[in-house]
Write an enzyme that holds these catalytic residues in place. Structure first.
Site, mmCIF file in Angstrom:
data_model
loop_
_atom_site.group_PDB
_atom_site.id
_atom_site.type_symbol
_atom_site.label_atom_id
_atom_site.label_comp_id
_atom_site.label_asym_id
_atom_site.label_seq_id
_atom_site.Cartn_x
_atom_site.Cartn_y
_atom_site.Cartn_z
ATOM 1 C CE LYS A 52 41.665 14.661 21.273
ATOM 2 N NZ LYS A 52 40.302 14.700 20.768
ATOM 3 C CD1 TRP A 56 35.131 14.470 23.107
ATOM 4 C CD2 TRP A 56 34.573 15.640 21.284
ATOM 5 N NE1 TRP A 56 36.018 15.497 22.975
ATOM 6 C CE2 TRP A 56 35.713 16.234 21.879
ATOM 7 C CE3 TRP A 56 34.044 16.216 20.132
ATOM 8 C CZ2 TRP A 56 36.334 17.371 21.345
ATOM 9 C CZ3 TRP A 56 34.658 17.357 19.591
ATOM 10 C CH2 TRP A 56 35.786 17.909 20.200
ATOM 11 C CG ASP A 83 34.910 9.345 18.916
ATOM 12 O OD1 ASP A 83 36.130 9.192 18.705
ATOM 13 O OD2 ASP A 83 34.401 10.465 19.173
#
Ligand code: PLP
Length: 355
Positions: A191, A100, A167
């Site tokens: 999530k 990511w 993030d």
């Protein structure tokens, strides 16, 4: 009862599904579904307002920090962040702690210079880099607080004089942090916060308006702030589900309370991994994630058998990411301690039967 360890989209509080179903059928006894009312009606505005207020309260945000609910998932933020914060000739610092992060780096390079100040790529992303320096003139320093695929997590947010961007897709609201220290935080909702289809952006408004570039209207955070995340039709149902999850989290006692449970869940599972001769953890002990616990067995054939065994016993979603193999148990906020205890029991039983 199914024990859902899925990495994302992932488990949400059970009570929420009843409320969300009711809202689809007949929202607050209006005779209308939440899906068929206008987003500019007072009814939906109340949902948006409550979601914002709850998030600000749970994160203890100051008045400089604005909350946005935007489309496009966390991946859109990989480009929207540099587009709004980084001019052509300027440099942003990034840490490379997984796939990511690497994707965020790739997009940032489209907008300015990127300096990768630390990377754990050489170690297959099994640790969080420790010794590194961030250049003073870097416009911002970007970290991925929790690396969902590898199961590593920044236990301490690095000290830096730079503007911090994070993030937090897979660990937002899971632990107490000084969220005001960050100039920008983004997270896909699916999530720890709600349903897929919306992402949360928390932004210090003082860092906006400084780039020398034209920004498309819908991608300019300032316009979204001005319009209260309603420049166009927002993902109404996803935002409604976020609001319900945030209400639930507040009822649990907020971030402080959920952090204690999350710590207990992680300790329980890692203790079993360390004690059980069949299993071993895959990352540096001090960098272990409390959200995504990755572990393997020495023998791929037994791994297959264990996977079969837990499946037969109502465990869902613990197959590891294809790039790591083995297992990954995601312990997001909504996963009860009871599910972790149950998994540990199965690991124990399996070890006894296969000793
Ligand atoms: C899941 C995840 C993403 C991607 O989220 P999308 O909403 O699917 O774009 C980005 N970063 C991290 C850390 C993630 O866990």
């Amino acid at each position: 009862m199914i024990h859902n360890f899925n990495a994302g989209p992932s488990i949400l509080p059970k009570t929420l599904f009843e409320q969300a179903s009711e809202a689809v059928l007949n929202y607050t006894n209006s005779g209308l579904s939440i899906l068929e009312i206008g987003h500019r009606t007072p009814t939906f505005q109340a949902v948006m307002d409550e979601a914002k207020v709850l998030l600000k309260e749970l994160m203890k945000l100051d008045n400089d920090h604005e909350v946005l609910f935007l489309h496009g998932g966390a991946s859109t933020q990989f480009m929207q962040v540099p587009m709004n914060l980084l001019s052509d000739k300027e440099t942003a610092a990034y840490s490379d702690t997984g796939v990511w992060s690497a994707k965020a780096i790739k997009e940032a390079k489209l907008f300015g210079n990127v300096e990768i100040v630390c990377s754990s790529k050489e170690s297959n992303y099994t640790l969080i880099p420790k010794d590194f320096a961030v250049p003073n003139d870097a416009k911002y320093f970007h970290i991925t607080t929790n690396n969902t695929i590898y199961g590593t997590q920044w236990q301490k947010i690095p000290h830096t004089s730079n503007s911090l961007v994070a993030d937090m897709s897979s660990d937002i609201l899971s632990r107490v942090l000084d969220f005001n220290k960050f100039d920008l935080i983004y997270a896909g909702a699916q999530k720890n916060i709600g349903a897929a289809g919306v992402n949360i952006v928390v932004i210090n408004k003082n860092c906006l308006g400084k780039v020398k570039r034209n920004i498309p209207t819908i991608l300019d955070y300032r316009n979204q702030i001005k319009e209260g995340s309603m420049l166009n039709t927002p993902p109404v149902f996803a935002i409604y589900v976020c609001m319900l999850t945030l209400r639930w989290l507040k009822e649990q006692g907020g971030v402080d309370a959920i952090e204690k449970i999350n710590n207990e869940k992680a300790t329980t599972l890692y203790s079993e991994i360390d004690a059980n001769p069949l299993f071993k953890g895959t990352v540096a002990v001090e960098d272990r994630s409390k959200m995504n616990v990755c572990f393997v067995m020495d023998n791929v054939e037994i791994e297959e058998r264990f996977l079969q065994y837990v499946k037969e016993n109502d465990i869902y979603g613990i197959k590891g990411h294809r790039s790591v193999g083995g297992f990954r148990a995601s312990l997001y906020n909504a996963l009860p301690l009871e599910s972790v205890n149950y998994l540990v029991e199965l690991m124990n039983d399996f070890a006894q039967k296969n000793a």
